[in-house]
Design an enzyme around this catalytic site. Structure first.
Site, short mmCIF file in Angstrom:
data_model
loop_
_atom_site.label_atom_id
_atom_site.label_comp_id
_atom_site.label_asym_id
_atom_site.label_seq_id
_atom_site.Cartn_x
_atom_site.Cartn_y
_atom_site.Cartn_z
N LYS A 136 0.86 -1.18 0.00
CA LYS A 136 0.00 0.00 0.00
C LYS A 136 0.89 1.23 0.00
CE LYS A 136 -4.53 0.82 0.44
NZ LYS A 136 -5.69 0.07 -0.02
N GLY A 195 -25.07 2.73 2.57
CA GLY A 195 -24.11 3.27 1.61
C GLY A 195 -24.49 2.87 0.19
P1 NAI Z 1 -18.27 5.35 -2.43
O1 NAI Z 1 -17.52 6.48 -1.83
O2 NAI Z 1 -18.60 5.35 -3.88
O3 NAI Z 1 -19.65 5.11 -1.65
C1 NAI Z 1 -19.80 5.23 -0.26
C2 NAI Z 1 -21.22 5.73 -0.01
O4 NAI Z 1 -21.46 5.69 1.40
C3 NAI Z 1 -21.46 7.16 -0.47
O5 NAI Z 1 -22.66 7.21 -1.22
C4 NAI Z 1 -21.56 7.95 0.83
O6 NAI Z 1 -22.44 9.06 0.73
C5 NAI Z 1 -22.10 6.89 1.76
N1 NAI Z 1 -21.83 7.11 3.19
C6 NAI Z 1 -20.74 7.63 3.77
N2 NAI Z 1 -20.86 7.60 5.11
C7 NAI Z 1 -22.06 7.02 5.36
C8 NAI Z 1 -22.74 6.66 6.55
N3 NAI Z 1 -22.24 6.93 7.75
N4 NAI Z 1 -23.94 6.05 6.45
C9 NAI Z 1 -24.47 5.79 5.24
N5 NAI Z 1 -23.87 6.10 4.07
C10 NAI Z 1 -22.68 6.71 4.14
O7 NAI Z 1 -17.42 4.04 -2.05
P2 NAI Z 1 -17.47 2.61 -2.73
O8 NAI Z 1 -16.43 2.51 -3.78
O9 NAI Z 1 -18.88 2.24 -3.05
O10 NAI Z 1 -16.97 1.70 -1.52
C11 NAI Z 1 -17.82 1.40 -0.42
C12 NAI Z 1 -17.03 0.60 0.61
O11 NAI Z 1 -16.54 -0.60 0.03
C13 NAI Z 1 -15.79 1.34 1.15
O12 NAI Z 1 -15.62 0.97 2.50
C14 NAI Z 1 -14.67 0.78 0.31
O13 NAI Z 1 -13.42 0.85 0.98
C15 NAI Z 1 -15.12 -0.65 0.13
N6 NAI Z 1 -14.58 -1.31 -1.05
C16 NAI Z 1 -14.80 -0.79 -2.30
C17 NAI Z 1 -14.32 -1.44 -3.42
C18 NAI Z 1 -14.63 -0.93 -4.80
O14 NAI Z 1 -14.46 -1.71 -5.76
N7 NAI Z 1 -15.08 0.29 -4.96
C19 NAI Z 1 -13.52 -2.67 -3.32
C20 NAI Z 1 -13.39 -3.18 -1.96
C21 NAI Z 1 -13.89 -2.49 -0.88
#
Ligand code: NAI
Length: 347
Positions: free
Chosen positions: A78, A177
């Site tokens: 990382k 989320g």
């Molecule tokens: P993103 O940033 O696109 O979506 C996160 C969503 O959660 C946003 O819509 C935001 O408004 C919402 N959010 C933030 N705090 C919140 C809360 N307290 N309660 C409810 N909603 C809240 O992120 P993404 O890419 O969808 O990733 C989501 C999770 O999955 C993260 O933890 C990320 O590290 C993990 N992840 C993502 C991968 C990917 O391919 N994008 C791969 C592996 C893990």
């Protein structure tokens, strides 16, 4: 300038500085036993160098486990840049690219928090050891749909184990989320006939997703306590903790977020309540599988990714079976089973 530091339980730790651009960051290689260390580059306003080092070491160890769980020929690494992502400059990214190049392929980077495909393209001007690009012969683009597919597959395996069925019609799933992964997970669940209850801190995203999937909105502070069979944390880490776990009403936790458990003891809290927890780094491994196809320059991307996703499901099934047999938390069993893959081979 790139300076080697020592770090316990990690193969390499490097400080990266560049006076001209103001870059200050770190690169950690936890393990290259299974292959070159791969894991994203994060930019964040850390309070201190100690905080940045602690994060990069912890995250690189996590990548070793995630890559091993996905059965990829990749180790764990990382990188972090210290600073608010809004202060990012192309010169800073290129300086990080030059540092990555000096490691000669022992570390591969990609997007993490605070980074975009355009940033990866900037880094790619200085090094070829970068993935998550939008264009190019092996470009893998947005990993989120593949991450969501992996979580969906895992959720069905968990449903079978916890409720004795894998048919989602009539099953209620609470999703926390609705970002890149959460939205695609909702799409798959909706197509499979699940009833959805949704929450997001972004009101517009919540309204759109409720309209897209004929879903019900819940209070963002209470989504974990929704009456549902499944709770899917797809937002931030640490949402399963000493406060929220006693309030959960779902029997199964299956989500995409990294580091869902606030502490290792939270795995035992869930088990004590009879709640089946799907280890996050196994459930969300689809994203790194997608990125790996780019790093490994796989010609036949779609079938290769599909086969790896199937294998990830088999690993999840195995972890859940062992956990049930030993009456232990799948989180602890995953660490043991996947940890064995990281040990040096005897002889
Ligand atoms: P993103 O940033 O696109 O979506 C996160 C969503 O959660 C946003 O819509 C935001 O408004 C919402 N959010 C933030 N705090 C919140 C809360 N307290 N309660 C409810 N909603 C809240 O992120 P993404 O890419 O969808 O990733 C989501 C999770 O999955 C993260 O933890 C990320 O590290 C993990 N992840 C993502 C991968 C990917 O391919 N994008 C791969 C592996 C893990």
């Amino acid at each position: 300038m790139i300076t080697r530091l020592s770090a316990p339980h990690h193969e390499e730790l490097w400080r990266v500085t560049d006076d001209a651009s103001g870059l200050r960051g770190y690169i950690a290689l936890h393990s290259t036993r299974l292959g070159p260390a791969a894991g994203g580059l994060r930019m964040r306003a850390y309070d201190s160098d100690e905080a940045a080092i602690a994060d990069v070491l912890n995250l690189s160890r996590g990548m070793s486990f995630k890559n091993a769980a996905a059965d990829l020929p990749l180790g764990g690494g990382k990188a972090v840049i210290m600073g608010d992502p809004r202060t990012k400059t192309p010169a800073m990214l290129r300086a990080m690219g030059r540092a990555i190049e000096t490691l000669q392929g022992r570390y591969w980077t990609a997007e993490d928090m605070g980074m975009s495909p355009a940033d990866m393209a900037e880094i790619a001007r200085e090094t070829r050891y970068v993935a998550g690009l939008d264009s190019g012969p092996f470009a893998s683009g947005d990993p989120s749909p593949v991450t969501a597919q992996g979580v969906f597959n895992a959720l069905k395996i968990g449903l079978k184990q916890r409720y004795g069925r894998d048919d989602l019609s009539g099953t209620t799933v609470a999703v926390q989320g609705l970002g890149h992964v959460g939205w695609h997970l909702c799409r798959l669940l909706h197509e499979a006939g699940a009833r959805l209850i949704l929450a997001d801190t972004d009101a517009a995203k919540l309204a759109q997703s409720c309209a897209d999937f004929d879903a019900t909105a819940a209070d963002v502070t209470r989504i974990h306590a929704t009456e549902a069979e499944v709770f899917a944390p797809c937002a931030i880490g640490g949402t399963l903790n000493a406060t929220t776990i006693p309030e959960l009403r779902a029997g199964l936790i299956a989500g995409a977020a990294n580091n869902q458990l606030a502490t290792p003891e939270d795995a035992d809290r869930l088990a004590a309540r009879g709640i089946l927890y799907l280890p996050d780094y196994v459930a969300n491994g689809g994203g790194i599988i997608n990125v790996a196809a780019e790093i490994l320059r796989i010609e036949t991307r779609a079938p290769w990714v599909a086969a790896r996703l199937d294998a990830l499901g088999t690993t999840m099934t195995r972890i859940l079976a062992h956990a049930a047999a030993k009456d232990a938390s799948p989180a602890h069993l995953a660490d043991t089973i996947i940890g064995e893959r990281l040990l040096p081979r005897a002889g």
